[in-house]
Design a protein around this motif. Structure first.
Motif, PDB file in Angstrom:
ATOM      1  N   PHE A 145     -12.466  -7.643  10.388  1.00  0.00           N
ATOM      2  CA  PHE A 145     -12.574  -6.569  11.052  1.00  0.00           C
ATOM      3  C   PHE A 145     -11.544  -6.010  11.925  1.00  0.00           C
ATOM      4  O   PHE A 145     -11.004  -4.822  11.796  1.00  0.00           O
ATOM      5  N   PRO A 146     -11.026  -6.905  12.799  1.00  0.00           N
ATOM      6  CA  PRO A 146      -9.684  -6.590  13.488  1.00  0.00           C
ATOM      7  C   PRO A 146      -8.703  -6.029  12.761  1.00  0.00           C
ATOM      8  O   PRO A 146      -7.917  -4.908  12.855  1.00  0.00           O
ATOM      9  N   TRP A 147      -8.534  -6.460  11.391  1.00  0.00           N
ATOM     10  CA  TRP A 147      -7.329  -6.077  10.463  1.00  0.00           C
ATOM     11  C   TRP A 147      -7.631  -4.814  10.124  1.00  0.00           C
ATOM     12  O   TRP A 147      -6.877  -3.722   9.903  1.00  0.00           O
ATOM     13  N   GLU A 173       5.052 -12.699   9.676  1.00  0.00           N
ATOM     14  CA  GLU A 173       4.483 -12.150   8.601  1.00  0.00           C
ATOM     15  C   GLU A 173       3.261 -11.375   8.719  1.00  0.00           C
ATOM     16  O   GLU A 173       2.424 -11.443   9.641  1.00  0.00           O
ATOM     17  N   GLU A 174       2.943 -10.695   7.688  1.00  0.00           N
ATOM     18  CA  GLU A 174       1.685  -9.853   7.605  1.00  0.00           C
ATOM     19  C   GLU A 174       0.906 -10.411   6.564  1.00  0.00           C
ATOM     20  O   GLU A 174       1.463 -10.573   5.271  1.00  0.00           O
ATOM     21  N   PRO A 175      -0.439 -10.651   6.442  1.00  0.00           N
ATOM     22  CA  PRO A 175      -1.252 -10.919   5.333  1.00  0.00           C
ATOM     23  C   PRO A 175      -1.291  -9.875   4.257  1.00  0.00           C
ATOM     24  O   PRO A 175      -1.236  -8.518   4.493  1.00  0.00           O
ATOM     25  N   ASP A 176      -1.185 -10.166   2.989  1.00  0.00           N
ATOM     26  CA  ASP A 176      -1.257  -9.088   1.863  1.00  0.00           C
ATOM     27  C   ASP A 176      -2.695  -9.033   1.573  1.00  0.00           C
ATOM     28  O   ASP A 176      -3.400  -8.163   1.364  1.00  0.00           O
ATOM     29  N   VAL A 177      -3.486 -10.324   1.531  1.00  0.00           N
ATOM     30  CA  VAL A 177      -4.671 -10.764   1.286  1.00  0.00           C
ATOM     31  C   VAL A 177      -5.304 -11.341   2.519  1.00  0.00           C
ATOM     32  O   VAL A 177      -4.942 -12.613   2.832  1.00  0.00           O
ATOM     33  N   ILE A 178      -6.726 -10.959   2.783  1.00  0.00           N
ATOM     34  CA  ILE A 178      -7.243 -11.799   3.715  1.00  0.00           C
ATOM     35  C   ILE A 178      -8.710 -12.211   3.018  1.00  0.00           C
ATOM     36  O   ILE A 178      -9.384 -11.361   2.410  1.00  0.00           O
ATOM     37  N   ARG A 206      -7.296   2.814  11.652  1.00  0.00           N
ATOM     38  CA  ARG A 206      -6.502   3.689  12.809  1.00  0.00           C
ATOM     39  C   ARG A 206      -5.217   4.007  12.142  1.00  0.00           C
ATOM     40  O   ARG A 206      -4.312   4.348  13.185  1.00  0.00           O
ATOM     41  N   GLY A 207      -4.967   4.074  11.036  1.00  0.00           N
ATOM     42  CA  GLY A 207      -3.543   4.722  10.368  1.00  0.00           C
ATOM     43  C   GLY A 207      -2.713   3.638   9.984  1.00  0.00           C
ATOM     44  O   GLY A 207      -1.576   4.056   9.605  1.00  0.00           O
ATOM     45  N   GLY A 208      -3.222   2.302  10.059  1.00  0.00           N
ATOM     46  CA  GLY A 208      -2.074   1.291   9.512  1.00  0.00           C
ATOM     47  C   GLY A 208      -2.113   1.157   8.104  1.00  0.00           C
ATOM     48  O   GLY A 208      -2.746   1.770   7.362  1.00  0.00           O
ATOM     49  N   ARG A 209      -1.482  -0.149   7.701  1.00  0.00           N
ATOM     50  CA  ARG A 209      -1.250  -0.167   6.330  1.00  0.00           C
ATOM     51  C   ARG A 209      -2.588  -0.949   5.605  1.00  0.00           C
ATOM     52  O   ARG A 209      -3.583  -1.330   6.663  1.00  0.00           O
ATOM     53  N   LYS A 210      -2.828  -0.830   4.307  1.00  0.00           N
ATOM     54  CA  LYS A 210      -4.010  -1.397   3.995  1.00  0.00           C
ATOM     55  C   LYS A 210      -3.683  -2.887   3.372  1.00  0.00           C
ATOM     56  O   LYS A 210      -2.742  -3.296   3.019  1.00  0.00           O
TER      57      LYS A 210
END
Ligand SMILES: *Cc1c(COP(=O)(O)O)cnc(C)c1O
Length: 450
Positions: free
Chosen positions: A275-277, A255-260, A283-287
Motif C-alpha cells: 500500500f505505501p508503494w 534502487e526502486e523495485p520493479d516488482v513487489i 499520488r502521481g508516481g511511477r507504476k
C-alpha cells in the motif's frame, strides 16, 4: 569488496504514522453490511466487537494516522525490520535480477502479525476491555495476540482451527506460555461450534468457522472484545509500517523495485508492504508491478467471485464486498494454514478488481521447493505461507534470466517456519501432496454465497 547485504534503519526511523490507503483509493470502497439486516454497518453495530478507536480507523479517510507512543515503544523490540539483498539466492538462480526481501520474522510471534496485535491490544486496554476472543488458523495470529495481551495485561481466548491444532502443538504451547487459553475449533464451547460438530464430527475446521466461534463468544460477554488478525482495513493499516520502512530501505540501496510480491491469505502482509508503494503511484508516481500470491487450494483472488459475502460460516460477522469462494467453502488442510480463508481483504479485492494489482495462485509443492532453495541459500527457513511469495519471486528472477532483464524484485518474507518443520519433513520425504483446484466445491459454495 563486499557487496552490501543488509539495509538497517535506526530505531528513530520506526514510522510515526500508519499509511491509510483510503485517502488515495481511486475508487471508493463499497460499505460493509450488517449480517442480519444487510443495511450498511454503523459504528454502533461494531461497538460490541471492537474499541471505538479501531472502528474509526476502519472508516478513516485521512492519509496518515499517528502511531500511539506505547505501540511504537513495543514495536521498538523488533522494528525497524531488516531489508536484505538475497545475493546467494541470486547467484544460485544465476539471474541478473536483484532480489530484496523485507524480513518480518524477528518479532515475538515470528511473523508480521504483532504489527497489528500490539496496536489492537493497546486500543482495547485503553477502552477498559479485560478479555479478547479471537480465532487463529496456523497459530501465528493467536501467538501474536497472546503476547500483545501479555504486554498490555489482557486475557486472551483463542479458537484454533482443528487442522492446525493437531498439526502444530508447539504453536498452541507458545500461546499458552504467553498466558492465553486455546481450544480447537469447531469446539463444544459455542453454539456455532456444536452445530458444526453435530453434522461433521471430524471437521478439520476453517477460519470461517473459528471466526464464528470467537464472535459468538464476544457477543455473550460484556468484558470481551473480538480481534481479527487480517482482512479488515484497520489491520492492513497497522501493517503499512512494513511498506513505509521498505521505501526508506530501498532508497538506502539506491534502487526502486520493479516488482513487489507478497503472499495473501486475508491480505494483511500484502497490503502492509504494497500500500505505501501504491499510494505513491496514486499520488502521481511511477507504476509498480504488484503481485499477490495465494494457494491453488484457496484461490479467492484468482478463482473467486467479487461480491458481497459473509466473513464467517455462521453468518455472524459483517458482510463485505470482496473476492470470495463462498462463506461455507472449507479449503483442503494445506500446510500454509494462514492462507486457508474463503475471502480476501475488501481493499485488496477492490484493487485487484480494478487492475491496480495482479494475483497468481500456486501449488504447495513448488512453494516448498522454492522455500527449501531459499533456506539453503539465505539460511532462513520460511513459513509455508511465505514460500508462496518466494515461489513467485524466484519465477520472476528466472524470467529475468531468460530475457536478460536487470529487474529489481522486492518481496515480503512474512515469517519464519521454525514451528512448521513437520511440513518440511513431509516435503523432504516426498510425502507432501498437491490438491487439485476444488472447482466443484467452490461452485457449490458460491451458489449460496452472499
Ligand atoms: C497469517 C500469515 C499470513 C497470511 O495472512 P495475511 O493477512 O494474508 O498476511 C502470511 N504469512 C504469515 C507468516 C502469517 O503468519
Amino acid at each position: 569488496m563486499v557487496e552490501r547485504t543488509r539495509y538497517m534503519l535506526d530505531e528513530d526511523k520506526i514510522p510515526r504514522a500508519w499509511y491509510n490507503i483510503s485517502a488515495d483509493l481511486p475508487v471508493p470502497q463499497a460499505p460493509p453490511l450488517h449480517p442480519g439486516t444487510h443495511q450498511p454497518l454503523t459504528p454502533d453495530d461494531l461497538a460490541p466487537l471492537f474499541p471505538m478507536a479501531l472502528i474509526m480507523q476502519e472508516v478513516a479517510t485521512e492519509r496518515e494516522i499517528e502511531i500511539p507512543g506505547p505501540v511504537r515503544a513495543a514495536y521498538a523490540q523488533y522494528r525497524p525490520s531488516p531489508l536484505v539483498r538475497a545475493h546467494r539466492l541470486e547467484k544460485a538462480l544465476d539471474t541478473p535480477a536483484h532480489i530484496y526481501y523485507k524480513y518480518e520474522g524477528l518479532s515475538s510471534a515470528g511473523s508480521h502479525k504483532p504489527n497489528t496485535a500490539i496496536a489492537q491490544a493497546f486500543y482495547n486496554k485503553q477502552e477498559g476491555i479485560k478479555r479478547i476472543a479471537t480465532e487463529t488458523g496456523a497459530g501465528q495470529w493467536g501467538s501474536a495476540l497472546a503476547h500483545a495481551g501479555a504486554i498490555f495485561g489482557l486475557e486472551v481466548k483463542v479458537y484454533m482451527v482443528r487442522a492446525s491444532y493437531d498439526q502444530k502443538p508447539y504453536r498452541r504451547l507458545m500461546m499458552e506460555t504467553y498466558g492465553a487459553s486455546v481450544v480447537a475449533s469447531p469446539s463444544m464451547e459455542t453454539e456455532s461450534g456444536r452445530a458444526i460438530l453435530a453434522e461433521h464430527p471430524d471437521s478439520p475446521g476453517s477460519l470461517g468457522m473459528a471466526i464464528s466461534e470467537a464472535v459468538e463468544d464476544t457477543m455473550k460477554r460484556d468484558d470481551t472484545h473480538y480481534s481479527l488478525g487480517s482482512v479488515l482495513n484497520h489491520v492492513l493499516l497497522h501493517q503499512t509500517v512494513i511498506g513505509e520502512e521498505s521505501i526508506l530501505q530501498m532508497e538506502m540501496a539506491g534502487e526502486e523495485p520493479d516488482v513487489i510480491i507478497a503472499c495473501a491469505g486475508g491480505g494483511s502482509n500484502f497490503g502492509g508492504i504494497a500500500f505505501p508503494w501504491l499510494g505513491r503511484t496514486f499520488r502521481g508516481g511511477r507504476k509498480y508491478q504488484i503481485i499477490a500470491v495465494e494457494p491453488l487450494a484457496a484461490p479467492s483472488l484468482t478463482r473467486g467471485k467479487y461480491m458481497y459475502d459473509y466473513g464467517d460460516t455462521a453468518k455472524l460477522a459483517p458482510v463485505a464486498k470482496m473476492y470470495t469462494l463462498g462463506h461455507d467453502f472449507v479449503p483442503e488442510p494445506i500446510h500454509a494454514g494462514g492462507l486457508r480463508y474463503h475471502g480476501m481483504s475488501p481493499q485488496v479485492s477492490l484493487l485487484k478488481h480494478h487492475g491496480f494489482i495482479e494475483a497468481r495462485s500456486v501449488h504447495q509443492v513448488p512453494c516448498f521447493e522454492a522455500g527449501v532453495q531459499f533456506a539453503r541459500t539465505e539460511g532462513i527457513i520460511p513459513a509455508p505461507e511465505s514460500t508462496h511469495a518466494i515461489r513467485v519471486a524466484v519465477d520472476e528472477a528466472l524470467a529475468a534470466k531468460k530475457s536478460g532483464e536487470k529487474k529489481v524484485i522486492l518481496f515480503n518474507l512474512s515469517g519464519h517456519g521454525l514451528f512448521d518443520l513437520t511440513s518440511y519433513q513431509r516435503y523432504l520425504s516426498g510425502q507432501l501432496e498437491d490438491y487439485e483446484y476444488p472447482a466443484k466445491e467452490v461452485a457449490e459454495a458460491l451458489s449460496h454465497a452472499g
